[in-house]
Design an enzyme around this catalytic site. Structure first.
Site, PDB file in Angstrom:
ATOM      1  CG  PHE A 137      -1.807   1.071   1.369  1.00  0.00           C
ATOM      2  CD1 PHE A 137      -2.618   1.674   0.410  1.00  0.00           C
ATOM      3  CD2 PHE A 137      -1.928   1.718   2.495  1.00  0.00           C
ATOM      4  CE1 PHE A 137      -3.189   2.948   0.467  1.00  0.00           C
ATOM      5  CE2 PHE A 137      -2.601   3.106   2.763  1.00  0.00           C
ATOM      6  CZ  PHE A 137      -3.225   3.741   1.536  1.00  0.00           C
ATOM      7  CE1 TYR A 188      -0.111   5.111  12.064  1.00  0.00           C
ATOM      8  CE2 TYR A 188       0.192   6.844  13.588  1.00  0.00           C
ATOM      9  CZ  TYR A 188       0.801   5.721  12.851  1.00  0.00           C
ATOM     10  OH  TYR A 188       2.024   5.406  12.988  1.00  0.00           O
ATOM     11  CE  LYS A 194       0.332   1.935  14.225  1.00  0.00           C
ATOM     12  NZ  LYS A 194       1.260   0.906  14.016  1.00  0.00           N
TER      13      LYS A 194
HETATM   14  P1  NAD Z   1       5.585   2.983   5.699  1.00  0.00           P
HETATM   15  O1  NAD Z   1       4.073   3.322   5.213  1.00  0.00           O
HETATM   16  O2  NAD Z   1       6.701   3.177   4.815  1.00  0.00           O
HETATM   17  O3  NAD Z   1       5.474   1.337   5.924  1.00  0.00           O
HETATM   18  C1  NAD Z   1       4.338   0.617   6.318  1.00  0.00           C
HETATM   19  C2  NAD Z   1       4.121  -0.590   5.338  1.00  0.00           C
HETATM   20  O4  NAD Z   1       2.936  -1.407   5.692  1.00  0.00           O
HETATM   21  C3  NAD Z   1       4.345  -0.453   3.733  1.00  0.00           C
HETATM   22  O5  NAD Z   1       5.230  -1.267   3.096  1.00  0.00           O
HETATM   23  C4  NAD Z   1       2.967  -0.820   3.518  1.00  0.00           C
HETATM   24  O6  NAD Z   1       2.657  -1.311   2.186  1.00  0.00           O
HETATM   25  C5  NAD Z   1       2.532  -1.993   4.501  1.00  0.00           C
HETATM   26  N1  NAD Z   1       1.167  -2.174   4.766  1.00  0.00           N
HETATM   27  C6  NAD Z   1       0.065  -1.005   4.926  1.00  0.00           C
HETATM   28  N2  NAD Z   1      -1.156  -1.725   5.274  1.00  0.00           N
HETATM   29  C7  NAD Z   1      -0.772  -3.046   4.954  1.00  0.00           C
HETATM   30  C8  NAD Z   1      -1.679  -4.126   5.254  1.00  0.00           C
HETATM   31  N3  NAD Z   1      -2.941  -4.056   5.365  1.00  0.00           N
HETATM   32  N4  NAD Z   1      -1.205  -5.592   5.068  1.00  0.00           N
HETATM   33  C9  NAD Z   1       0.075  -5.722   4.605  1.00  0.00           C
HETATM   34  N5  NAD Z   1       0.851  -4.500   4.743  1.00  0.00           N
HETATM   35  C10 NAD Z   1       0.482  -3.267   4.800  1.00  0.00           C
HETATM   36  O7  NAD Z   1       5.590   3.412   6.990  1.00  0.00           O
HETATM   37  P2  NAD Z   1       6.865   3.375   8.262  1.00  0.00           P
HETATM   38  O8  NAD Z   1       7.338   4.592   8.580  1.00  0.00           O
HETATM   39  O9  NAD Z   1       7.817   2.433   7.658  1.00  0.00           O
HETATM   40  O10 NAD Z   1       6.094   2.767   9.392  1.00  0.00           O
HETATM   41  C11 NAD Z   1       6.258   1.362   9.816  1.00  0.00           C
HETATM   42  C12 NAD Z   1       5.492   1.115  11.397  1.00  0.00           C
HETATM   43  O11 NAD Z   1       5.875   1.969  12.232  1.00  0.00           O
HETATM   44  C13 NAD Z   1       3.994   1.505  11.244  1.00  0.00           C
HETATM   45  O12 NAD Z   1       3.381   0.596  11.847  1.00  0.00           O
HETATM   46  C14 NAD Z   1       4.147   2.885  11.957  1.00  0.00           C
HETATM   47  O13 NAD Z   1       2.653   3.118  12.509  1.00  0.00           O
HETATM   48  C15 NAD Z   1       5.043   2.839  12.776  1.00  0.00           C
HETATM   49  N6  NAD Z   1       5.325   4.165  13.092  1.00  0.00           N
HETATM   50  C16 NAD Z   1       6.382   4.684  12.278  1.00  0.00           C
HETATM   51  C17 NAD Z   1       6.894   6.105  12.588  1.00  0.00           C
HETATM   52  C18 NAD Z   1       7.767   6.888  11.930  1.00  0.00           C
HETATM   53  O14 NAD Z   1       7.943   7.991  11.987  1.00  0.00           O
HETATM   54  N7  NAD Z   1       8.127   6.331  10.707  1.00  0.00           N
HETATM   55  C19 NAD Z   1       6.389   6.648  13.936  1.00  0.00           C
HETATM   56  C20 NAD Z   1       5.665   5.831  14.688  1.00  0.00           C
HETATM   57  C21 NAD Z   1       5.131   4.698  14.566  1.00  0.00           C
END
Ligand code: NAD
Ligand code: UDP
Length: 319
Positions: free
Chosen positions: A36, A145, A149
């Site tokens: 996604f 979101y 969470k």
């Molecule tokens: P990102 O959007 O780059 O990665 C999320 C990944 O999950 C993507 O590869 C997407 O394709 C996949 N995905 C989404 N929905 C899906 C589904 N239904 N089934 C299978 N795959 C699915 O975001 P990120 O920054 O890499 O974040 C990764 C995790 O870390 C998330 O859970 C996010 O909430 C958490 N997080 C990130 C941050 C940040 O600052 N980057 C901060 C807090 C929490």
């Protein structure tokens, strides 16, 4: 010792760095993603590794594999992406973690769940400790979101209490670095792309709101460190870099580092945008000696170089 590890959301920004790190340590890694917001480009270099397996799967449906550890990262993290289909976002968070918990319980795997600083909402305390319960709007545009969470954390805690499932909850604060999607929409990638293209930098609100930016390498060390803690440590635990800066300061730094001709343009602040955010990381420091070591300048330099290369590949020449 070599372990079999499942990473949901493994083709995303953080997930791709985690898969790479775990493979470099000699583990077997299953990367599960529905693409996604992630991309095969992020994990293309890993595809030739015999210890790496890529599975297209949506985490709202159950998945089964015999693994020892599960890192649950699947969920869009950028406001524009998680607000695009908010019902799907909540389902991804809640059903995704539920399916991981069922699997972890059945095969007695350890589950590390990627939660977020967004569980604190627009915090009334600064810095935020894990003991702070947050200030979250349950029906706003960020709620899919934030509340998704929060319920995921509840599921983790209750599976541990009721079924003895081995869980760990990390609360990630703003993290950035290479492999962020060019269309990600979060502030670091937006500002760098705008600066490299000499376009106006879009400041939402007056730019006095703060964030703390953690480079992805620091986060990966923290995540793996927490996964390795004793089963009695459940979290939640904050993982972030506590150096707090305003969004305006971030824009000026990026303009400076890219020698950009960009100006600043002020746009309306999105609804419920948190005014201040800063992690208290004393718990992570105590438990795993967590100490982010990459400065904002070093991290931004690596991220600017990444986006610069992408733009040159896309357009065939420098900006
Ligand atoms: P990102 O959007 O780059 O990665 C999320 C990944 O999950 C993507 O590869 C997407 O394709 C996949 N995905 C989404 N929905 C899906 C589904 N239904 N089934 C299978 N795959 C699915 O975001 P990120 O920054 O890499 O974040 C990764 C995790 O870390 C998330 O859970 C996010 O909430 C958490 N997080 C990130 C941050 C940040 O600052 N980057 C901060 C807090 C929490
Ligand atoms: N922001 C901004 N311009 C942008 C993107 C974001 O000023 O082009 C602001 C946003 O309003 C917020 C901060 O930068 O105050 C961080 O936004 P981001 O979407 O990166 O993450 P989050 O709000 O989830 O911390």
């Amino acid at each position: 010792m070599k372990k079999k590890i499942l990473v949901t959301g493994g083709a995303g920004f953080i997930g791709s760095h985690l898969c790479k790190y775990l493979l470099e340590k000699g583990n077997d890694v299953i990367c599960l993603d529905n693409y996604f917001t992630g991309s095969k480009d992020n994990i293309r270099d890993l595809l030739d590794n015999h210890n790496f397996e890529l599975v297209r799967h949506d985490v709202i449906n159950p998945y089964y594999a015999e693994v020892e550890e599960i890192f649950n990262l699947a969920c869009p993290a950028s406001p524009i992406h998680y607000q695009y289909k908010p019902i799907k976002t909540t389902k991804t968070s809640v059903l995704g973690v539920l399916n991981c918990l069922e699997l972890a319980t059945e095969i007695d795997a350890k589950l590390l769940h990627a939660s977020t600083s967004e569980v604190y909402g627009d915090p009334l305390e600064n810095p935020q400790k894990e003991t702070y319960w947050g200030n979250v709007n349950p029906i706003g545009i960020r709620s899919c979101y934030d509340e998704g969470k929060r319920v995921s954390e509840t599921f983790c805690a209750d599976y541990n209490r009721q079924k003895g499932t081995r869980i760990k909850i990390i609360r990630i604060f703003n993290t950035y670095g290479p492999n962020m999607n060019v269309n990600d929409g979060r502030v670091v990638s937006n500002f760098i792309l705008q600066a490299l293209n000499n376009e106006d930098i879009t400041i939402y609100g007056d730019g006095t709101q703060t964030r703390c930016f953690q480079y992805v390498d620091d986060l990966i060390k923290g995540m793996v460190g927490i996964m390795e803690t004793d089963d009695s440590f459940l979290g939640p635990v904050n993982l972030g870099n506590p150096v707090e800066i305003t969004i305006l300061q971030l824009a000026e730094k990026i303009i400076d580092m890219t020698n950009s001709k960009s100006g600043l343009v002020f746009k309306p602040l999105p609804c419920d945008d948190p005014k201040r955010r800063k992690p208290d990381i004393s718990l992570a420091r105590k438990v795993i000696g967590y100490a982010p070591s990459v400065s904002v300048e070093e991290g931004l330099a690596a991220t600017i170089a990444y986006f610069d290369k992408i733009l040159k590949n896309d357009h065939g020449s420098a900006i």
